[in-house]
Each structure stands twice: as structure tokens, then as C-alpha cells.
Design an enzyme around this catalytic site. Structure first.
Site, mmCIF file in Angstrom:
data_model
loop_
_atom_site.group_PDB
_atom_site.id
_atom_site.type_symbol
_atom_site.label_atom_id
_atom_site.label_comp_id
_atom_site.label_asym_id
_atom_site.label_seq_id
_atom_site.Cartn_x
_atom_site.Cartn_y
_atom_site.Cartn_z
ATOM 1 N N SER B 64 0.809 -1.216 0.000
ATOM 2 C CA SER B 64 0.000 0.000 0.000
ATOM 3 C C SER B 64 0.845 1.271 0.000
ATOM 4 O O SER B 64 0.355 2.338 -0.334
ATOM 5 C CB SER B 64 -0.956 0.006 1.202
ATOM 6 O OG SER B 64 -0.239 0.237 2.389
ATOM 7 N N LYS B 101 0.706 4.393 6.954
ATOM 8 C CA LYS B 101 0.099 5.280 5.948
ATOM 9 C C LYS B 101 0.689 6.684 6.086
ATOM 10 O O LYS B 101 1.319 7.013 7.088
ATOM 11 C CB LYS B 101 -1.427 5.372 6.156
ATOM 12 C CG LYS B 101 -2.207 4.084 5.884
ATOM 13 C CD LYS B 101 -2.256 3.724 4.429
ATOM 14 C CE LYS B 101 -2.896 2.368 4.180
ATOM 15 N NZ LYS B 101 -2.087 1.212 4.614
#
Lengths: 418, 143
Positions: B64, B101
Site C-alpha cells: 500500500s 500510511k
């Protein structure tokens, strides 16, 4: 100068270590079990609320655990030791004078700090939480004994929110009044019973007891406790940790051992570990005690021990293994299912002050070199050089079935994040 | 007397004491003109870790964050002592799940963004249990 101490204590330390790396456990009941998943050695507040006692055998609370979905972990000592050192390192940023009292507690000297002690305590608490993830409680007072009391109340009081300063507090007498005498630092179970029989039930009552009577009944240690409750400092931060008196290596077996050979393998493995510990601390042992026991929950429990004295104090694994194996020959009893054995090394002396013996025929120079070589080879190695006496398969070796990962000490077990 | 703790064991994993041969091995003859200029060896731990007590290594799973040069299997150096700032890459805990993230902090709005178009950004609502676990300071990628 007036003394001021803080006691910083990690809340439910082992359980909290597990939570740092597994946030899902937040708000859930968590227990940590001792070696071989035998007894409960740590509980989160939620687990305490379920009535799971400290030290109870796991099987006794199996029902509670199942019905309430309690999260159960085997002890992960590698993780706990590392987290402890992180907490202590963080604390040492707050004062140059710190005494590491146990794996999860430290005394800090805050004498002469000009600021608000409650604010400083709050900063300590917040920083440790942020840096390491560990929730801690801070008790501040003029003596170590009083910091223990402050800490205990800070843990329970919502208003204190984890920090309580009793140094200038009008609250002090009230704090002492709500502290049962058996919870006072250095007051053991027997002393507490005697005090209660004399009508002294709280820390406050103990503080106001006649010092002469205390000295007569409980000696100088008892008197010190009373002085400390009165705010007169008797215990400073501990000087260099006292020289170790003994080294113990003992583990439960994964499954019971009946054979002599099985016991000898296990004991050789513990002797090896004990030898490593000795050499790490530059000590040598004068005596070694080996003990064996069957389960304590069966009838005809068999427990026995054997002590041998070394002619010359040693930290040589070969001698330790030989001695341990010889002891097993004396201790083993046919038909017994042994559940645990262990080694206690005593008569510890500093390595370079060993008293030699005129008739000693061991080449200590050479064996010392061998030990150093093996230690160097094994330092940080995942597959260490082993002694044949330890056995190959080690079926008796403890299983940590529910151990979490060694998140901070093992490359293969790091926290994984997507 | 008050005792000062001289050493608190730090999680310094690779620190070694490098014994220099320079000074030790000049029994006679002309001393090395470089000996005076000897400096410490470069220590990657010192380079990568500012707060040892607060620094943890974390292994990356998944792709990701590939756009930020963070690959599956990479090692992240995570410093818990730092305050997360806008655009930092962080380890966040969202409803009990840990994730790596990029964090966007705009006024009071917090968004977690992946660096891979196959993943959507996630806005953190009031009801979400959210916490920044630590700030990623380096990524170690094996070739």
C-alpha cells in the site's frame, strides 16, 4: 536538603507489554501465565475485575477464561526485559538519580527540583506512555515508604489520574488512614498480623505508634518504617546493587520426565545456562544445589535436592554439567514423573578472586579460554554451540504455546504492519 | 549517598566496540601519521536512531505504500517520541488495527493516505478509535 522521591510503577506490566504491540487488547481482559503456562502472573484491570487472582493455577480459572473470552499469553520474558529497559532509560532522562527497584518499578530522586512536582510527575507519566506505550503511575513523597503509599492511591483514584504528590499534602493523614497496614512497604505478612493483633490496622495507626514499643517488638527495621511514615527519610536510593547471592535456573518440563537420562539432559541444559549467567557477571560458584520435583498437585509428591561443593569455585560449564549429572544419579527415583528440576548456584565469588587449591589438577587457564570462545561464538547466535549432554531433541523443553512474538529482540518476530 | 545509574541497557542491537589496531601495534619505528586523526567508526544505529528507548523496528506487509518507496518485507524505523506532522508517514492504530500510511492533518481533519492507487484514502471520523503509534523515520530496503 529535604528529600523528595518519586516511585514510578508500570501498571500491570506484563499485560501492558502485550498491549503495546497488540492494540486490540485495549479494554479487554488479559492474563499472562508463568512458565509452562502454569499460573497467572499478570492481569489487566479487566481480568482483575473478573475475579482472577494473582498466582492462581491456570486450570482453576479455566472456566472464567473461557466464558469471558480472556486473552491468555505465555510469559514473553525477552519482550518484558526489553520494554523494562526502555521504560528505565526514558525515566533516566528525568533525573540523574534513579534506582531500578524491580522489572517494573523505579525510585527517582526529585530533591531540589524547583517545579510543581505534580506537573513533573504528569510529564513523566505522559512521556513514558508516549515513548514506550507503557502506562505508569507516579507517587511522590518525602520518603520511599510514603511514595509506595502515594503510588497505591494514585492507581485507584480517578481524580489523581495516575499521579499523586504527598509532599506538602493536607491529604497525607487521610492517605495513611486508607492504607491497610499490610500494604505498607517492608511490612510482611507476619508483622502485619502481629500489628493487627495489637490494634494497629492502618498506616496512620502505625505512624502514631510509640517508637519504643515498635523497636522492642520489631527491631530497627520496624522503627525505620515508622520513621519513614512520619516523613523522616531512612532509606536513600540504593547504592550499587549488592553482589548477587545466588543464581537460579529452573524450568517446568513440557511433559513429565521419568528416565534418568531425560533428567540429566534437562539439568545439563540448565547448568549450561547457569554457567553463561555466571560468566556474564564475572562470578564463580562455590556450591551447586540441584533439585527435582514431581507435580505438587498429585499424591505422593516427591521433592528432593542435593548440594555439592566445588573444590575450587568455578564458572566452567563442563564442571557444572558433571556435578549436575552426578546429583541426578542421587536424586532420581524410579516410577516418579518429574515435572520440574533446577539448579541453584551459591557461594558466589568474583571470578578473579577465586581461592585456588594446592591439589587442583584442572587446567583453569585452558578451560577459561574454551568458555570464552564458546560464549563469543554464541553471542547473539540463533543456533548456538551446544553441549552434547544437553540432548538433541529436548522433548522436555518448555513450550510457550501462547507466547507473543519477541517484537523487539528477534529479527524474525518483528511487528508486521500493512 | 546517592547512586547514579551509569548504564541503563539500551536496545542498541549492533553496537560494537571497535578496537583499533593503530595505536596498539606500533612497538618501534615511525608512528603512523594518521593515528592522530583517528575517528570513531560510523555507526548506523546512531545515524538511524535518535531516541533508542522510543525506537522500534517494524516489518512491512503488502504494497500500500509502494509509491513512497516502502516495499513488502522492508524494515521501518519507527520513533514513538516524535509528534506526527502533516505528510509524515506513520504507524497508526485504527479501531485496533495497525497500519502504515501517510497522515494528512488539515485543521482538525485527519486523513490516512496510501501511496498506491489501488487503495483509497481513509478519513478519520469522530467515532473512529484512532491513535498514532509512531512516526516512521527511515525505511531499510534490501536489494
Amino acid at each position: 536538603m529535604k528529600q523528595i522521591f518519586a516511585l514510578v510503577d508500570c501498571n500491570n506490566f506484563y499485560a501492558s507489554c502485550e498491549r503495546v504491540f497488540n492494540p486490540k487488547l485495549e479494554g479487554r481482559p488479559v492474563v499472562v501465565l508463568s512458565n509452562n503456562d502454569g499460573c497467572v502472573v499478570a492481569r489487566s484491570n479487566e481480568a482483575k475485575a473478573l475475579g482472577i487472582g494473582m498466582g492462581v493455577p491456570a486450570f482453576e480459572v479455566a472456566d472464567i477464561i473461557r466464558k469471558n473470552g480472556v486473552e491468555v499469553f505465555s510469559s514473553n520474558y525477552a519482550l518484558y526485559a526489553d520494554m523494562s529497559s526502555r521504560v528505565m532509560q526514558t525515566l533516566s532522562d528525568f533525573t540523574p538519580d534513579i534506582e531500578i527497584y524491580s522489572i517494573d518499578e523505579a525510585f527517582l530522586n526529585l530533591a531540589g527540583f524547583g517545579c510543581s512536582l505534580t506537573d513533573y510527575g504528569r510529564k513523566i507519566r505522559q512521556t513514558v506512555r508516549k515513548w514506550t506505550g507503557m502506562p505508569v503511575t507516579v507517587g511522590i513523597a518525602g520518603t520511599k515508604t510514603l511514595t509506595k503509599i502515594a503510588n497505591r492511591i494514585a492507581k485507584r483514584s480517578v481524580k489523581a489520574d495516575g499521579v499523586l504528590d504527598l509532599t506538602e499534602s493536607s491529604y497525607l493523614s487521610k492517605a495513611l488512614a486508607q492504607t491497610p497496614v499490610e500494604k505498607v512497604w517492608t511490612v510482611g505478612i507476619k508483622t502485619a498480623l502481629k500489628l493487627k493483633r495489637a490494634g494497629i490496622k492502618t498506616a496512620l495507626a502505625l505512624r502514631d505508634t510509640d517508637i519504643g514499643w515498635i523497636k522492642q517488638k520489631f527491631g530497627v527495621v520496624g522503627a525505620r518504617t515508622v520513621y519513614e511514615l512520619r516523613g523522616d527519610c531512612c532509606y536513600r536510593l540504593e547504592q550499587n546493587p549488592p553482589l548477587r547471592k545466588s543464581i537460579i535456573v529452573s524450568r517446568m518440563f513440557a511433559r513429565p520426565i521419568e528416565s534418568v537420562e531425560g533428567l540429566k539432559e534437562a539439568v545439563a541444559s540448565y547448568a549450561t545456562r547457569a554457567g553463561e549467567k555466571l560468566r556474564q557477571e564475572h562470578l564463580a560458584a562455590g556450591v551447586m544445589t540441584v533439585f527435582v520435583t514431581t507435580s505438587r498437585f498429585i499424591e505422593n509428591r516427591y521433592y528432593n535436592l542435593h548440594t555439592l561443593k566445588f573444590d575450587v569455585a568455578t564458572n566452567n560449564t563442563i564442571e557444572l554439567i558433571q556435578g549436575a549429572r552426578a546429583s541426578i544419579d542421587r536424586l532420581h527415583r524410579t516410577g516418579c514423573a518429574f515435572k520440574k528440576c533446577g539448579i541453584i548456584l551459591g557461594g558466589l565469588v568474583v571470578e578473579n578472586r577465586i581461592q585456588r587449591n594446592l591439589f587442583d589438577n584442572v587446567d583453569r587457564e585452558k578451560s577459561g579460554r574454551l568458555m570464552r570462545t564458546i560464549d563469543a561464538l554464541n553471542a547473539g547466535s540463533d543456533c548456538p554451540v551446544r553441549w552434547a549432554a544437553e540432548g538433541i531433541n529436548q522433548p522436555w523443553k518448555l513450550k510457550f504455546q501462547r507466547r507473543s512474538r519477541r517484537y523487539t529482540t528477534c529479527w524474525d518476530e518483528l511487528l508486521e504492519v500493512a | 549517598m546517592i547512586t547514579k545509574v551509569k548504564t541503563v541497557h539500551s536496545p542498541d542491537l549492533s553496537a560494537r566496540h571497535y578496537q583499533s589496531l593503530f595505536e596498539a601495534m606500533v612497538p618501534a619505528g615511525f608512528p603512523s601519521p594518521a593515528a592522530d586523526y583517528q575517528e570513531d567508526k560510523l555507526d548506523l544505529n546512531k545515524h538511524l536512531i535518535r531516541h533508542p528507548a522510543a525506537t522500534f523496528f517494524v516489518r512491512v506487509v503488502g504494497d500500500s505504500m509502494i509509491g513512497a518507496g516502502i516495499h513488502c518485507g522492508d524494515l521501518l524505523v519507527v520513533d514513538r517520541s516524535l509528534e506526527p506532522r502533516n505528510k509524515n508517514i506513520v504507524i497508526a492504530v485504527v479501531d485496533g488495527e495497525m497500519t502504515v500510511k501517510r497522515i494528512r492533518i488539515h485543521k482538525k481533519k485527519i486523513t490516512l493516505e496510501a501511496e498506491n492507487e489501488n487503495y483509497c484514502a481513509r478519513e478519520i471520523s469522530e467515532e473512529t478509535q484512532f491513535e498514532v503509534w509512531g512516526v516512521v523515520t527511515s525505511v531499510i530496503h534490501k536489494l
